[in-house]
Design an enzyme around this catalytic site. Structure first.
Site, PDB file in Angstrom:
ATOM      1  N   LYS A   1       1.066  -0.906   0.005  1.00 43.89           N
ATOM      2  CA  LYS A   1      -0.326  -0.107  -0.050  1.00 43.89           C
ATOM      3  C   LYS A   1       0.971   1.205   0.328  1.00 43.89           C
ATOM      4  O   LYS A   1       1.708   1.475   0.641  1.00 43.89           O
ATOM      5  CB  LYS A   1      -1.216   0.053   1.259  1.00 43.89           C
ATOM      6  CG  LYS A   1      -1.454  -1.035   1.048  1.00 43.89           C
ATOM      7  CD  LYS A   1      -3.175  -0.891   2.650  1.00 43.89           C
ATOM      8  CE  LYS A   1      -4.084   0.235   2.649  1.00 43.89           C
ATOM      9  NZ  LYS A   1      -4.622   0.312   3.112  1.00 43.89           N
TER      10      LYS A   1
HETATM   11  O1  G3P Z   1      -8.075   0.856   4.936  1.00 41.77           O
HETATM   12  C1  G3P Z   1      -8.122   2.236   5.005  1.00 41.77           C
HETATM   13  C2  G3P Z   1      -8.748   2.276   6.084  1.00 41.77           C
HETATM   14  O2  G3P Z   1      -8.474   1.343   6.639  1.00 41.77           O
HETATM   15  C3  G3P Z   1      -9.142   3.467   6.547  1.00 41.77           C
HETATM   16  O3  G3P Z   1     -10.421   3.780   7.165  1.00 41.77           O
HETATM   17  O4  G3P Z   1     -11.692   3.588   9.050  1.00 41.77           O
HETATM   18  O5  G3P Z   1      -9.708   4.587  10.061  1.00 41.77           O
HETATM   19  O6  G3P Z   1     -11.099   6.069   8.092  1.00 41.77           O
HETATM   20  P1  G3P Z   1     -10.391   4.678   8.832  1.00 41.77           P
END
Ligand code: G3P
Length: 225
Positions: free
Chosen positions: A86
């Protein structure tokens, strides 16, 4: 459609792959840091739990393209099959994507907020483009629209990258993203469980059992009458 688990929690991953059609696991530095444990051991444990047929997405942390490339090559070497690195869609990340793509390393472009970031990452060799649906919604944007427009851009320009929609806080966002053209979503286990939950389903099942057992006896099933 692919469903991935957005977690580094081994118990959630074990439960997820036992019950659901899980194609892989995504992590990021925040998700990993929540587990408060040795990073390499953790990602290797995740890899062992999910096996080689499911993909594992692990993020590089470097802020310069050269550092990202080094990290990516290292992670790819120690983790083996079906690894996606990533990389955030910052300029140094895009430079790293181009270099890594040439070397045959699989890439997931992450922290995607705008459709053009997604397009440029796709043009730079990313296999997956990860728009952050809820984070976009939280800044008064429209995360689902970003998914839709990336989907359109990939089609219009004949690019093979897939959308891996990410950053979800509720089932409606997941549902809309899958309708908007995302070929894959990554979600925490609790949201995956909520996708299946419906009180009417549960009460229907309860009633089936009650009606059946009233006639055939408690604990009786179709195979032990
Ligand atoms: O995979 C990306 C994700 O983990 C971001 O998620 O919930 O931290 O916005 P969040």
């Amino acid at each position: 459609m692919l469903i991935l688990l957005d977690t580094a929690n081994i118990e959630d991953i074990k439960k997820g792959i036992e019950y659901y059609p899980i194609a892989g696991v995504t992590t990021n530095p925040t998700i990993v840091s929540k587990e408060k444990t040795d990073f390499l051991k953790l990602v290797k444990d995740i890899k062992n739990v999910i096996g080689d047929n499911r993909c594992l997405h692990v993020q590089a942390l470097g802020m310069k393209a050269e550092d990202i490339v080094e990290e990516a090559l290292y992670l790819n070497k120690i983790l083996g099959e079906n690894i996606y690195i990533k990389i955030p869609v910052i300029p140094e990340g895009i430079k790293a994507m181009k270099i890594l793509h040439e070397k045959g390393i699989k890439i997931t472009a992450t922290a995607v907020i705008t459709p053009q970031q997604g397009l440029i990452a796709a043009m730079s060799g990313a296999s997956f483009i990860a728009p952050y649906v809820n984070r976009i919604d939280n800044i008064s944007g429209n995360g689902i629209n970003v998914v839709k427009e990336i989907s359109q851009l990939l089609k219009i320009h004949g690019l093979n990258s897939k959308i891996l929609a990410a950053s979800f806080k509720n089932v409606e966002q997941v549902h809309k993203a899958s309708l908007a053209g995302a070929q894959s979503v990554t979600i925490p286990l609790n949201i995956l469980e909520n996708l299946l939950y419906h009180p009417l389903t549960d009460s229907s099942v309860d009633n089936f059992i009650k009606d059946w057992e009233n006639v055939y006896g408690e604990g009786k099933r179709t195979n032990n009458l």
